[in-house]
Structures are given as C-alpha cells and as structure tokens.
Design an enzyme around this catalytic site. Structure first.
Site, mmCIF file in Angstrom:
data_model
loop_
_atom_site.group_PDB
_atom_site.id
_atom_site.type_symbol
_atom_site.label_atom_id
_atom_site.label_comp_id
_atom_site.label_asym_id
_atom_site.label_seq_id
_atom_site.Cartn_x
_atom_site.Cartn_y
_atom_site.Cartn_z
ATOM 1 N N ASP A 161 0.812 -1.243 0.279
ATOM 2 C CA ASP A 161 -0.091 -0.200 0.080
ATOM 3 C C ASP A 161 0.904 1.351 0.136
ATOM 4 O O ASP A 161 1.791 1.489 0.894
ATOM 5 C CB ASP A 161 -0.958 0.092 1.207
ATOM 6 N N ASP A 190 -0.246 -3.342 -4.465
ATOM 7 C CA ASP A 190 -1.535 -3.527 -4.108
ATOM 8 C C ASP A 190 -2.201 -2.136 -3.869
ATOM 9 O O ASP A 190 -2.293 -1.654 -5.070
ATOM 10 C CB ASP A 190 -1.413 -4.185 -2.586
ATOM 11 N N ASP A 194 -5.429 2.749 1.821
ATOM 12 C CA ASP A 194 -6.275 1.792 2.154
ATOM 13 C C ASP A 194 -6.394 1.910 3.744
ATOM 14 O O ASP A 194 -5.397 2.318 4.546
ATOM 15 C CB ASP A 194 -5.478 0.305 2.129
ATOM 16 N N ARG A 243 -11.765 -0.283 -7.428
ATOM 17 C CA ARG A 243 -11.702 0.275 -5.883
ATOM 18 C C ARG A 243 -11.250 1.572 -6.035
ATOM 19 O O ARG A 243 -10.280 1.929 -5.502
ATOM 20 C CB ARG A 243 -10.539 -0.462 -5.011
#
Length: 521
Positions: A161, A190, A194, A243
């Site tokens: 992240d 990734d 997040d 996302r």
C-alpha cells in the site's frame, strides 16, 4: 475478486529506485510550512490539526523522519516534519526511542499522535516505500508523492500500500499527494490508499491516484465493517482497474472527484456501506458505481454527477451496477458544511489543484483555484474533541424513563478477554465490558431509528473513576453529540439514530463499563 488487465501507463511515470546514502539530514528550517485547515470527516471527532504548534524540523531521509518522531518528549508531542528529496529503502532505517515505534523499509507512524509530514522545497518522493499509520491519531500527510510500493517482488514495503491505515486509527487528513504504481497485483502492487481494522474520520483531498490495479479500500473483508466516516473530494483517479474506493460498511462522502479510465469498476459500495456520491465527473470508464464481486449489498445517494462515455454491464449474480441511470437507494446525512463545485467544471479545477507540487491550491467552490492562507498553528491537545460549548462532566443523577438499551444490540472497537459487548445492556452490574487497551469504544444499536437524548455510563465495582475523557458519537453520521470527562449521566440534544457510540479517549485505570443505558429523555 481480482481481475488483471493490461495497464495503460502514463508516459512520464518513473519506476526506478534512486540509490541514496543512509546519512541523516535533520535541521531547523528558517520558516514553518503550515498546512491549511482540514476538510470533510477529518474535521469531526475533535478535528485534525496534525503537528500544529509543535517544533518544525527538516528531513531528507527516511531515517531522519523516524529520528524526528523518536526525539520528541512523548508520543503525543506535536511536530511538523518538512520532507525534501527522495526517501527510499537505502536511507530509511529503524530508530528506537520511548516516543516512537519505527521499522526499516517503511515510514512507520505507529502508536503516536499530533504529527504533520509535509513536502517542501523541490518536493518529497517516497520511492518504493510506503507510509504506514497504525494505532495513531491526528495525522496530516501533505504535498508528497508515494510511488511503486510493492507487496511482492523486491523491494517490498507496507504490504504493497502506498498509504495504509489500520488498527484504531482516528483523524487523518491526506491532502495534495500523488499516489501511483506501475501495475496491478500480478506485478506485485496492492492498494494506493487503504483503511482497515477500525479506521475512522479520514479525508483524502486534492490528490492524484493513478496507474494501479487497486485505488483503495475501506475494510479488509466483509466482516471488517468498523471503518468509516471518510471523505474523498477533488481527487483525480486515472487508469485504475477497480476500488475507487471499495467500501465495506461505514459511511463515505465522495464529491467533486474526476474519474478517468476506470477499467473494471469504480466506487464499489458493499456489505452495508453507504456512500453519498455528488457532483463527480466520470469519464471514459466502466461500471463506475455499484456493488461488485459480492452479493452483500451496499447503498448510495447520488446527485449532480456527470457520466461521460461510461459503459455499464448487465446486472446479475455478484454484479449490481448502479447504471445506466443511477438512482439513490439510501440517504446519508453529512455533519459538516461544504461548498461543492458544479460537476461540469470538476475536470478543470481538479487538473489545476490535485496532486503534489501544485502549490496547495484549492477550489473556492465556484470553480476557481485559490492558494489558501496558512492556518494559525495553535498547539493542539490530545486529539480529543474541542466542543464549542462548555465541556460537560457527566453527573451521577439517575435518569428517568425506560432504558432503551435493554433488548438492543451492542458492538465496539475491541474487548478484553473475558468481557463482552452484550454485558453493557444486560441489566446486570456484575458483568462488564472492557476495551483491549486503555481506550476504546462500545455502541448500542437498534434496527430502526430511535430517539435518544441521555445516556448513563455505569462503571463496574472497583473501577469507578477509571474513565477519563470521552465522546458520544452519532454512529449514523459521525457527528459528536457530547464530549467531556468522568462517567455518569450525559445529556445532549434529542437525536434520532440507529447506533450511538461511547468512545473512551483517555483513562486513569482499566475502563470497565457494567451498563450503557440509553433514554429518550
């Protein structure tokens, strides 16, 4: 569910790591670069001030950032860290100290509060090195670039992240940053942004997220629904597979963002999440809003958005797009004021303001970029809220009427071994709930809106007086209903809600709540 596609890379995206020595550069600059004030949900729950009022230091390596944190008098001593140059694995080492908990290979903001990290001078680039926020509160990250952080391959950092938050994080404002990768999960990357494991009151503003398989998520699984109260505004999402963000539970406010080339899906509201999606501009993209890759439904309230060359897939199974004519299926009440731009000017205003090294320009709400004046750097206290009315102290007087907690549900942020959330509404003073640490939250919840104006927090025998400061939060909206110190009867304006949270922000001993009573008043 993960779907890999070939990413269309921006021509100017650099992927190389720059070799820099491990020497630490840390000095007092001539002037402090104070960020403008926070916006969105980061203004709630007491607000987000970062290191305002604290010492300002300059850091040109990751080790220097860690040293600045470790050299503070305490883990909550305010500090502004001005960062310049390239921060990478070669110059980021673990530093030890009583006021920090750092690690090599990642910028670690762990178990700390009241910190600002801001890029200055010729800019700050975190190259293949992520920023990890854990068990922390009142954090500002501004005017930096984070690129090519990997979870597999070499080197790895922060679970892949770019910026990751987890485990009881509160009040984070990320502003004017550029977060980018050069591929998707199959290439070792990734998420760019997040949040998981009880992360709340976060704002991402005036930022660029691009060239990644995953923009970011709120909640690591369908059962991780303790996160929320997140605002996304004036950001540009470009060449992202999915996302933007993925929402699992919680509440998000998403406005004035420009979405370009979302390849598989966009805003993915699921597992009971509720999103207010207004005045955004979606362009050259697919399935920009809906519930995807699950049958656990999420919800949205939409208004003022523009869909420019957006395609929609057919619904079915675990695929529930909101289009081609998105309609609201919930209502989200926003507890703060905001002045959105019209969606038609969003591409223009975002291109002038979003990302690092843009002069911290913002919109005036009338589609014109402005350079904000620095906010006064008043010294913050701990990230407990500062109400505009006198801070109440709970009283011991027993309220009248029916205890609405009896027969209701309960949950919380954590629980110590041998305790239960349900113990706070069982009518038994011999059972109790305790958080896993010295602070934590417990909630009472109902299946339909319930009017509440008074709560009574009753501590278990032998622990009376252990609760220090607290706040009472409308968990439906994130609004702070009351704040103060010492347990007892707490009154506030009558409010209709489904869930009400009592959050302990400090304690003098182990908190033990035997009963959390609620009354209509």
């Amino acid at each position: 569910m993960r779907r890999s596609v070939a990413l269309r890379l921006s021509a100017g995206l650099a992927t190389m790591a720059v070799a820099v020595g491990t020497g630490v550069a840390l000095s007092m600059p001539e002037a402090s670069a104070a960020p403008s004030g926070a916006t969105g949900y980061a203004t709630q729950n007491g607000g987000t001030t970062g290191g305002a009022g604290g010492q300002t230091v300059r850091a040109t390596t990751g080790t220097a950032i860690h040293q600045a944190l470790c050299n503070r008098a305490s883990r909550s001593t305010p500090i502004i860290i001005q960062v310049e140059g390239t921060i990478n694995h070669g110059n980021t080492a673990k530093v030890s100290g009583d006021s920090c908990s750092t690690a090599a290979g990642v910028i670690e903001l762990k178990q700390i509060s009241n910190v600002t990290i801001v890029g200055v001078g010729s800019g700050a680039v975190f190259d293949q090195l992520g920023i990890h926020i854990r068990d922390s509160s009142n954090i500002i990250i501004q005017n930096v670039t984070v690129r090519n952080v990997k979870k597999s391959g070499s080197p790895t950092s922060n679970g892949g992240d770019a910026i990751g938050m987890e485990s009881n994080v509160r009040n984070v404002w990320v502003d004017h940053v550029t977060l980018e990768a050069s591929g998707g999960e199959s290439e070792g990357f990734d998420g760019l942004f997040d949040m998981k494991d009880n992360t709340q009151y976060v704002t991402l503003s005036y930022s660029i997220l691009r060239n990644s398989g995953r923009g970011g998520l709120i909640g690591s699984s369908e059962s991780d629904t303790s996160n929320g109260y997140v605002t996304f505004h004036h950001n540009r999402y470009e060449n992202i597979d999915s996302r933007t963000p993925l929402l699992r539970g919680g509440i998000a406010h998403i406005y004035n963002n420009h979405y370009v080339s979302l390849n598989e899906s966009g805003i993915n509201s699921r597992a009971g999440a509720r999103a207010k999606v207004d005045n955004n501009y979606f362009e050259d993209s697919k399935d920009v809003l809906g519930t995807f890759y699950t049958d656990a439904a999420g919800y949205w309230q939409v208004s003022g958005n523009i869909f420019d060359n957006v395609t929609w897939s057919e619904p079915g199974g675990d695929n529930n797009p909101a289009g081609p004519d998105p309609k609201s299926n919930t209502t989200v009440n926003i507890p703060y004021s905001y002045n959105p731009d019209d969606a038609g000017c969003v591409p223009g205003i975002v291109s002038q303001t979003a990302g690092a090294d843009k002069g911290l320009k913002v919109s005036d709400g009338d589609c014109s970029p402005q350079t904000p004046s620095p906010t006064p750097t008043a010294t913050p206290t701990s990230p407990s809220p500062t109400p505009t009315t006198p801070t109440p102290t709970a009283t011991p007087t027993q309220p009248g009427g029916t205890n609405l907690s009896l027969g209701a549900g309960a949950d919380g942020s954590s629980k110590a071994d041998g305790t239960s959330y349900g113990n706070v509404r069982d009518g038994n003073m011999n059972t109790y709930w305790s958080p896993a640490g010295s602070t934590g939250a417990v909630s009472i919840k109902w299946g339909s809106p319930t009017a509440v104006s008074t709560i009574n927090i009753r501590e278990a025998a032998g622990s009376v007086g252990n609760i220090g400061s607290w706040r009472v939060v409308n968990a439906d909206t994130g609004a702070v209903l009351a704040s103060g110190s010492k347990a007892g009867v707490i009154s506030f304006p009558r409010t209709s809600l489904r869930k009400i949270t009592f959050e302990i922000t400090s304690s003098t001993g182990t908190p033990r709540i035997a009963e959390y009573e609620t009354y209509a008043g």
